[in-house]
Scaffold this motif. Structure first.
Motif, PDB file in Angstrom:
ATOM      1  N   VAL A   1       0.872  -1.190   0.000  1.00 28.88           N
ATOM      2  CA  VAL A   1       0.000   0.000   0.000  1.00 28.88           C
ATOM      3  C   VAL A   1       0.907   1.238   0.000  1.00 28.88           C
ATOM      4  O   VAL A   1       2.033   1.180   0.506  1.00 28.88           O
ATOM      5  CB  VAL A   1      -0.961   0.031   1.218  1.00 28.88           C
ATOM      6  CG1 VAL A   1      -1.998  -1.087   1.157  1.00 28.88           C
ATOM      7  CG2 VAL A   1      -0.195  -0.041   2.528  1.00 28.88           C
ATOM      8  N   PRO A   2       0.455   2.353  -0.588  1.00 29.39           N
ATOM      9  CA  PRO A   2       1.318   3.537  -0.689  1.00 29.39           C
ATOM     10  C   PRO A   2       1.924   3.980   0.643  1.00 29.39           C
ATOM     11  O   PRO A   2       3.093   4.361   0.700  1.00 29.39           O
ATOM     12  CB  PRO A   2       0.381   4.604  -1.272  1.00 29.39           C
ATOM     13  CG  PRO A   2      -0.639   3.823  -2.046  1.00 29.39           C
ATOM     14  CD  PRO A   2      -0.849   2.556  -1.263  1.00 29.39           C
ATOM     15  N   GLU A   3       1.131   3.865   1.722  1.00 25.73           N
ATOM     16  CA  GLU A   3       1.661   4.359   3.014  1.00 25.73           C
ATOM     17  C   GLU A   3       2.810   3.503   3.546  1.00 25.73           C
ATOM     18  O   GLU A   3       3.533   3.932   4.451  1.00 25.73           O
ATOM     19  CB  GLU A   3       0.553   4.520   4.067  1.00 25.73           C
ATOM     20  CG  GLU A   3      -0.342   3.341   4.268  1.00 25.73           C
ATOM     21  CD  GLU A   3      -1.559   3.341   3.346  1.00 25.73           C
ATOM     22  OE1 GLU A   3      -2.587   2.769   3.746  1.00 25.73           O
ATOM     23  OE2 GLU A   3      -1.498   3.910   2.227  1.00 25.73           O
ATOM     24  N   ASP A   4       3.007   2.311   2.991  1.00 23.62           N
ATOM     25  CA  ASP A   4       4.180   1.502   3.382  1.00 23.62           C
ATOM     26  C   ASP A   4       5.482   2.237   3.082  1.00 23.62           C
ATOM     27  O   ASP A   4       6.517   1.939   3.685  1.00 23.62           O
ATOM     28  CB  ASP A   4       4.183   0.150   2.659  1.00 23.62           C
ATOM     29  CG  ASP A   4       3.174  -0.836   3.247  1.00 23.62           C
ATOM     30  OD1 ASP A   4       2.697  -0.596   4.370  1.00 23.62           O
ATOM     31  OD2 ASP A   4       2.875  -1.843   2.576  1.00 23.62           O
ATOM     32  N   ILE A   5       5.471   3.160   2.102  1.00 26.51           N
ATOM     33  CA  ILE A   5       6.673   3.964   1.846  1.00 26.51           C
ATOM     34  C   ILE A   5       6.426   5.434   2.230  1.00 26.51           C
ATOM     35  O   ILE A   5       7.174   6.324   1.815  1.00 26.51           O
ATOM     36  CB  ILE A   5       7.166   3.856   0.381  1.00 26.51           C
ATOM     37  CG1 ILE A   5       6.119   4.355  -0.619  1.00 26.51           C
ATOM     38  CG2 ILE A   5       7.590   2.429   0.062  1.00 26.51           C
ATOM     39  CD1 ILE A   5       6.665   4.592  -2.022  1.00 26.51           C
ATOM     40  N   GLY A   6       5.363   5.672   3.003  1.00 22.51           N
ATOM     41  CA  GLY A   6       5.094   7.039   3.457  1.00 22.51           C
ATOM     42  C   GLY A   6       4.458   7.923   2.400  1.00 22.51           C
ATOM     43  O   GLY A   6       4.507   9.148   2.493  1.00 22.51           O
TER      44      GLY A   6
END
Length: 450
Positions: free
Chosen positions: A396-401
């Protein structure tokens, strides 16, 4: 056995890399390989602080014990080191002062820095790999940040690669996860080439396609094994990554065999100078993981489309002319470090309404056959997500902030930063890009936004 013959084919077709030792204990072959290509020459080990401890010291010792004269190793000891131009200047100076042959010991950063600096100093080099973290070991070109902009500089690939599975198996798990994600991108990249081929835009080169794709499903089969550093799974992963590089040597026109829309998301993040909350850029493979998932989601939507219902005339009517598309691209990239890039790339792949009519008609006619080829190529987005999660890569995008809103905006931007024809272009021309993006981020979508 399949892999073995595939590597033999790859080496036979390679234009720049002529030796590969991929095995447990391969580091012991370093001096022999050096003598094969550089008999009578001095050697110079180039490493960073970590890779010197992991393998550089051993390589230097092995070379000296074999009677090869060596310069004092160059150890780039800087905190949070990336492939940046200031290190190229350091290496250029070191290489200008000697006629020694560089032996790079490391992975992405060290290899790219040594590759470009060796090229600047008009000599070949070899590399001892320390991690299965990316597919660029034998790419001809180095990805270096210069003046704040990440650029691929053309330069010659290593003449030889030593890949010791005992060493690579012990690399940090997140580096292996990054390499696994980079390799997974060959799945949608291959699909992108299939649709470009079906339309006659970029015919598939059977040799390069085969080198990149033939062992791919097997190399991706065991994410847990890769995560745990099991030698047999790491060997398959490393082999798959190297084959991606060999495929690019067999198809020198472009990086098409190894990259499609999946990589456009990564290029865009680099161009936006994106960093995580800790101030570091996510690894190349971690960026590509998200691009791979977005691409495969769009392929799922494509395969679920009833082609009979695609209204060619409605798409042709809705197709903006070149001036409108250029104006839109200029507006989208306004205020960025690359304001005209979108307009340039849009122009390069533009077709007029008659061309679009012809293209969509061809795509519909060829769909039964194209569909079969895609179904054979694609791994479902759900299965991809499961395997990326198992190996420890982002899903998911938030895995890389990255916010989902930014990721959503990047879908439309990614279509405009490269002229290479991909699923993003197919979606746009079928009047489906907005709809599929809305599905991806909408209620019940893979990356649902509130």
């Amino acid at each position: 056995p399949l892999f073995r013959s595939n590597l033999e084919l790859a080496l036979e077709k390679a234009t720049q890399t002529h030796a590969l030792v991929l095995s447990q204990g391969a580091i012991q072959e370093t001096a022999r390989v050096f003598q094969d290509f550089f008999r009578g020459k001095r050697a110079l080990v180039i490493a960073d602080k970590t890779t010197f401890e992991v393998a550089g010291k051993t390589v230097d010792t092995i070379l000296r014990h074999a009677g090869i004269e060596t310069d004092a190793p160059v150890i780039l000891d800087f905190p949070d080191m990336h492939a940046e131009w200031k290190y190229i200047e350091i290496l250029d100076k070191a290489l200008a002062a000697t006629d020694a042959i560089p032996v790079a010991v490391g992975s992405g950063t060290i290899n790219d820095l040594t590759k470009l600096s060796a090229y600047h100093n008009d000599r070949r080099y070899m590399v001892v790999a320390t991690a299965a973290s990316m597919d660029g070991y034998i790419a001809f070109g180095a990805s270096i940040t210069k003046d704040g902009c990440k650029t691929t500089f053309p330069c010659t690939a290593p003449i030889a690669v030593i890949a010791d599975i005992d060493i690579i198996s012990k690399a940090p798990a997140d580096m292996t996860a990054s390499g696994y994600a980079d390799l997974f991108a060959k799945v949608p990249a291959g699909a992108d080439w299939i649709i470009a081929d079906a339309l006659g835009i970029e015919p598939i080169d059977p040799v390069a396609f085969s080198i990149a794709q033939d062992g791919l499903q097997e190399a991706l089969a065991n994410p847990e094994g890769a995560r745990e550093g099991r030698p047999e799974d790491i060997a398959k992963l490393m082999e798959g990554l190297l084959l991606g590089g060999f495929a690019m040597q067999a198809y020198p026109k472009s990086s098409r065999p190894a990259s499609g829309a999946d990589h456009q998301f990564s290029h865009l993040l680099n161009m936006q100078n994106f960093v995580m909350p800790n101030g570091k850029a996510p690894s190349h493979g971690f960026q590509v993981a998200l691009g791979t998932l977005a691409s495969l989601f769009f392929y799922r939507e494509l395969l679920n489309t009833n082609m009979e219902e695609i209204d060619v005339e409605a798409c042709v009517k809705a197709w903006p002319d070149l001036a409108e598309q250029e104006a839109e691209a200029l507006k989208m990239f306004e205020g960025t470090d690359f304001p005209t890039l979108g307009a340039t790339e849009v122009k390069a792949k533009y077709i007029d309404r008659d061309g679009l009519r012809q293209e969509l008609t061809t795509f519909k006619e060829k769909w039964p056959e194209t569909r079969q080829r895609l179904e054979k190529q694609i791994i479902s987005v759900e299965e991809t997500m499961r395997r990326l999660r198992l190996v420890g890569a982002p899903t998911v995008p938030e895995d890389i902030g990255l916010s989902r809103q930014s990721m959503r905006e990047n879908v439309l931007l990614a279509q405009k930063i490269r002229r290479r024809y991909t699923i993003l272009d197919q979606a746009l021309r079928m009047c489906k890009l907005d709809e599929w993006t809305a599905t991806l981020f909408g209620k019940g979508g893979m990356w649902e936004m509130n």
